[in-house]
Design a protein around this motif. Structure first.
Motif, mmCIF file in Angstrom:
data_model
loop_
_atom_site.group_PDB
_atom_site.id
_atom_site.type_symbol
_atom_site.label_atom_id
_atom_site.label_comp_id
_atom_site.label_asym_id
_atom_site.label_seq_id
_atom_site.Cartn_x
_atom_site.Cartn_y
_atom_site.Cartn_z
ATOM 1 N N TRP A 1 28.028 39.283 42.429
ATOM 2 C CA TRP A 1 28.907 38.122 42.579
ATOM 3 C C TRP A 1 29.064 37.350 41.277
ATOM 4 C CZ3 TRP A 1 32.219 38.254 46.132
ATOM 5 C CH2 TRP A 1 31.933 38.864 47.358
ATOM 6 N N PHE A 2 28.055 37.429 40.413
ATOM 7 C CA PHE A 2 28.193 36.804 39.097
ATOM 8 C C PHE A 2 29.311 37.471 38.303
ATOM 9 C CE2 PHE A 2 27.202 37.050 34.546
ATOM 10 C CZ PHE A 2 27.230 35.710 34.211
ATOM 11 N N TRP A 3 29.286 38.810 38.252
ATOM 12 C CA TRP A 3 30.311 39.514 37.486
ATOM 13 C C TRP A 3 31.670 39.454 38.175
ATOM 14 C CZ3 TRP A 3 29.785 39.863 32.709
ATOM 15 C CH2 TRP A 3 28.536 40.085 32.124
ATOM 16 N N SER A 4 31.668 39.275 39.492
ATOM 17 C CA SER A 4 32.935 39.064 40.189
ATOM 18 C C SER A 4 33.579 37.761 39.734
ATOM 19 C CB SER A 4 32.702 39.036 41.703
ATOM 20 O OG SER A 4 33.891 38.702 42.394
ATOM 21 N N ALA A 5 32.764 36.716 39.611
ATOM 22 C CA ALA A 5 33.290 35.423 39.137
ATOM 23 C C ALA A 5 33.794 35.535 37.703
ATOM 24 C CB ALA A 5 32.201 34.356 39.236
ATOM 25 N N VAL A 6 33.045 36.244 36.864
ATOM 26 C CA VAL A 6 33.463 36.418 35.470
ATOM 27 C C VAL A 6 34.767 37.202 35.400
ATOM 28 C CG1 VAL A 6 32.861 37.486 33.265
ATOM 29 C CG2 VAL A 6 31.115 36.269 34.571
ATOM 30 N N PHE A 7 34.862 38.262 36.183
ATOM 31 C CA PHE A 7 36.057 39.111 36.170
ATOM 32 C C PHE A 7 37.300 38.342 36.603
ATOM 33 C CE2 PHE A 7 38.749 41.884 38.928
ATOM 34 C CZ PHE A 7 39.393 42.576 37.914
ATOM 35 N N HIS A 8 37.169 37.536 37.653
ATOM 36 C CA HIS A 8 38.333 36.794 38.140
ATOM 37 C C HIS A 8 38.694 35.624 37.222
ATOM 38 C CE1 HIS A 8 39.006 38.991 41.799
ATOM 39 N NE2 HIS A 8 37.736 38.887 42.142
ATOM 40 N N SER A 9 37.748 35.197 36.407
ATOM 41 C CA SER A 9 38.080 34.145 35.447
ATOM 42 C C SER A 9 38.748 34.720 34.209
ATOM 43 C CB SER A 9 36.825 33.364 35.052
ATOM 44 O OG SER A 9 35.915 34.193 34.362
#
Length: 217
Positions: free
Chosen positions: A177-185
């Motif tokens: 979920w951390f990298w999901s947030a980074v990816f969508h940002s």
């Protein structure tokens, strides 16, 4: 007969692949012309970007574009192509709205507006919430095992034999979920690979844990 069927099937499939190669938005001639013009001039209508100004040999006239931004904005790391695509998308969508046509996808995504440099703020928010939930669950599990339940007297370890498995699961879930947030940002090739690989790792590990728990008796 079967050979003809498979030949026809693969021909149809190859045609579909060609059709599905681009989204409706980025195959629009207006959008494509806008992006090419932006790369050449560094402007989309009245809005211009310093980092899109290149010399004849392709080198930025004013040095690395990210050094031209104030320090508090450099984290955005938007390049010329990203800015051109983004503002051309907004411009094209305004024209489509005037014509009464609905929005279309661009490069596989629906139109979006950046908020404080974040590409998809709602997706980032939901990913961050999921990260918070996973962290809360992992922390609660840790506190339950080591502070509320009795421990083995000889080594002060939990009696629950699958503790390590669930600790790893929690860490993988938080990482996902951390990298999901980074990816969508900030959707770039690097963040996309980290997002997808993290999700695949979590799913694969979940399958392994499920099999182990099913057949462990």
């Amino acid at each position: 007969m079967s050979d003809r069927f498979w030949i026809g099937f693969f021909i149809l499939l190859s045609c579909l692949v060609g059709v599905l190669h681009a989204s409706a938005g980025d195959s629009d001639l207006v959008y494509k012309d806008c992006v090419e013009e932006c790369k050449r001039t560094g402007c989309v209508k009245d809005k211009c970007f310093q980092h899109c100004r290149f010399s004849s040999d392709g080198v930025s006239i004013e040095g690395p574009w990210y050094m031209q931004e104030p320090l508090y904005l450099q984290w955005k790391q938007w390049d010329c192509q990203s800015d051109c695509r983004y503002h051309c998308m907004l411009s094209t969508e305004k024209e489509r709205e005037i014509l009464g046509t609905g929005p279309v996808k661009y490069h596989g995504k629906w139109p979006f507006k950046r908020v404080f440099g974040i590409q998809e703020p709602f997706s980032v928010a939901f990913s961050a919430l999921n990260l918070g939930v996973q962290f809360h669950g992992w922390l609660s599990f840790f506190i339950l095992l080591y502070y509320k339940l009795p421990l083995r007297p000889q080594n002060r370890k939990p009696y629950y034999e699958y503790t390590g498995l669930w600790h790893i699961y929690g860490l993988l879930a938080m990482n996902t979920w951390f990298w999901s947030a980074v990816f969508h940002s900030r959707d770039v090739d690097f963040t996309e690979k980290l997002d997808y690989s993290s999700a695949v790792a979590l799913l694969g590990y979940s399958l392994i844990v499920a099999i182990m728990r099913t057949f462990s008796g």
